[in-house]
Scaffold this active site. Structure first.
Site, PDB file in Angstrom:
ATOM      1  N   CYS A 230       0.807  -1.226   0.000  1.00 26.82           N
ATOM      2  CA  CYS A 230       0.000   0.000   0.000  1.00 26.82           C
ATOM      3  C   CYS A 230       0.845   1.284   0.000  1.00 26.82           C
ATOM      4  O   CYS A 230       1.362   1.655  -1.036  1.00 26.82           O
ATOM      5  CB  CYS A 230      -0.976  -0.036   1.173  1.00 26.82           C
ATOM      6  SG  CYS A 230      -2.399   1.047   0.916  1.00 26.82           S
TER       7      CYS A 230
ATOM      8  N   ARG B 276     -13.051   5.959  -1.062  1.00 29.28           N
ATOM      9  CA  ARG B 276     -11.908   5.107  -0.743  1.00 29.28           C
ATOM     10  C   ARG B 276     -12.159   3.692  -1.258  1.00 29.28           C
ATOM     11  O   ARG B 276     -13.312   3.274  -1.405  1.00 29.28           O
ATOM     12  CB  ARG B 276     -11.672   5.041   0.773  1.00 29.28           C
ATOM     13  CG  ARG B 276     -11.067   6.281   1.356  1.00 29.28           C
ATOM     14  CD  ARG B 276     -10.758   6.086   2.831  1.00 29.28           C
ATOM     15  NE  ARG B 276      -9.584   5.243   3.067  1.00 29.28           N
ATOM     16  CZ  ARG B 276      -8.328   5.651   2.929  1.00 29.28           C
ATOM     17  NH1 ARG B 276      -8.067   6.894   2.554  1.00 29.28           N
ATOM     18  NH2 ARG B 276      -7.321   4.828   3.159  1.00 29.28           N
TER      19      ARG B 276
ATOM     20  N   HIS C 255      -3.600  -5.531   2.382  1.00 32.18           N
ATOM     21  CA  HIS C 255      -3.065  -4.913   3.598  1.00 32.18           C
ATOM     22  C   HIS C 255      -3.025  -5.888   4.759  1.00 32.18           C
ATOM     23  O   HIS C 255      -3.640  -6.943   4.727  1.00 32.18           O
ATOM     24  CB  HIS C 255      -3.949  -3.726   3.978  1.00 32.18           C
ATOM     25  CG  HIS C 255      -3.185  -2.472   4.178  1.00 32.18           C
ATOM     26  ND1 HIS C 255      -2.042  -2.420   4.942  1.00 32.18           N
ATOM     27  CD2 HIS C 255      -3.402  -1.218   3.730  1.00 32.18           C
ATOM     28  CE1 HIS C 255      -1.600  -1.162   4.937  1.00 32.18           C
ATOM     29  NE2 HIS C 255      -2.389  -0.416   4.211  1.00 32.18           N
TER      30      HIS C 255
HETATM   31  N1  GLN Z   1      -2.219   7.010   2.220  1.00 35.33           N
HETATM   32  C1  GLN Z   1      -2.373   6.067   1.210  1.00 35.33           C
HETATM   33  C2  GLN Z   1      -3.784   5.943   0.658  1.00 35.33           C
HETATM   34  O1  GLN Z   1      -4.775   6.104   1.369  1.00 35.33           O
HETATM   35  C3  GLN Z   1      -1.855   4.736   1.724  1.00 35.33           C
HETATM   36  C4  GLN Z   1      -2.755   4.118   2.731  1.00 35.33           C
HETATM   37  C5  GLN Z   1      -2.286   2.831   3.236  1.00 35.33           C
HETATM   38  O2  GLN Z   1      -1.107   2.487   3.203  1.00 35.33           O
HETATM   39  N2  GLN Z   1      -3.220   2.095   3.755  1.00 35.33           N
HETATM   40  O3  GLN Z   1      -3.896   5.675  -0.513  1.00 35.33           O
END
Ligand code: GLN
EC number: 6.3.5.13
Length: 259
Positions: A99, A136, A213
């Site tokens: 990520c 998101r 993740h």
């Molecule tokens: N800040 C980045 C995003 O939201 C990475 C987030 C994360 O590593 N979970 O895309």
């Protein structure tokens, strides 16, 4: 056979969202159970870091983090660690980047507030967070591994399962791959890189970026063993099977989850 797994875990203090560090634990335990010696070396902003250190390493790991975590470490990454990481990657060093760190391996990450973080440019990709203009990318994920991996004899030797990755994702940034990089997998459930083109993650030489993740290797033992075999430069046949009944049950059950 290189009988020692030397893991460099970058920024464990700043990039460890949702327990990404579990991947280091899983890789370590799966190696230790096969009698392979394991050393985990943590590297952060103030750590000593040079070419002789990187020569000892055969597996690099970096997790993800929120924009604030990325902003606090990316200067150090790009200014102090870029050239050795580039050399490591170009020389077929094995690495897994999740990520936030996956994003920083690309050319740039444009964050939600419009700030552009220049990345390492090792992966031919870029990432943009569209703020409130796009939702998101959150939820359970499932993806079919690329043929680059499934056709690799090393993967065939370690794979006792299937050709699917299962996990979950939570990112605002949307990643677009360039011509010189391939996707790690094809999305079956979830958003993947950008919620548009069905690509998930990236593979470049023996380095892998992904939006899966947390400790996703816990449910994906075939991919964990693939990374171990590549890091040790073995064919995979040398790794005796482990008692993965529970893990395989979790993997199989995850394939039924909805987004
Ligand atoms: N800040 C980045 C995003 O939201 C990475 C987030 C994360 O590593 N979970 O895309």
């Amino acid at each position: 056979m290189n009988n020692k797994l030397s893991i460099a875990y970058f920024y464990p203090d700043l990039l460890n969202l949702y327990g990404d560090n579990g991947n280091v634990e899983i890789i370590s335990q799966r190696a230790l159970k096969r009698g392979i010696e394991v050393e985990v070396m943590n590297i952060s902003i103030d750590s000593g870091f040079d070419a002789s250190f990187m020569q000892k390493v055969n597996f690099v790991f970096m997790g993800g983090g929120p924009d604030s975590g990325q902003k606090s470490m990316y200067g150090d990454l790009v200014n102090n660690k870029k050239e050795l990481l580039r050399e490591y990657t170009e020389n077929n060093g094995v690495g897994l980047y999740i990520c936030g760190s996956y994003q920083l391996f690309g050319h740039y990450y444009k964050s939600a507030d419009g700030t552009v973080l220049n990345g390492l440019g090792i992966f031919d990709l870029h990432t943009e967070h569209f703020g409130e203009k796009k939702p998101r990318c959150i939820g359970n994920t499932q993806a079919e591994l690329s043929e680059i991996i499934t056709n690799d004899p090393v993967f065939k030797n370690v794979n006792k399962l299937d050709t699917t990755l299962v996990g979950f994702e939570n990112h605002g940034g949307r990643t677009y791959l360039g011509k010189n990089i391939a996707p790690l997998a094809k999305v079956v459930v979830g958003h993947g890189n950008n919620s548009e083109d069905k690509t998930e993650g990236a593979v470049y030489k023996k380095s892998y970026g992904t939006y899966f993740h947390g400790p996703f290797l816990a449910r994906n033992p075939h991919f964990a063993d693939y990374l171990i075999a590549q890091a040790l430069q073995i064919s995979g046949e040398e790794l005796p099977p482990l008692d993965d009944a529970l893990i395989i049950a979790a993997h199989t059950a995850s394939k039924k989850l909805k987004q």
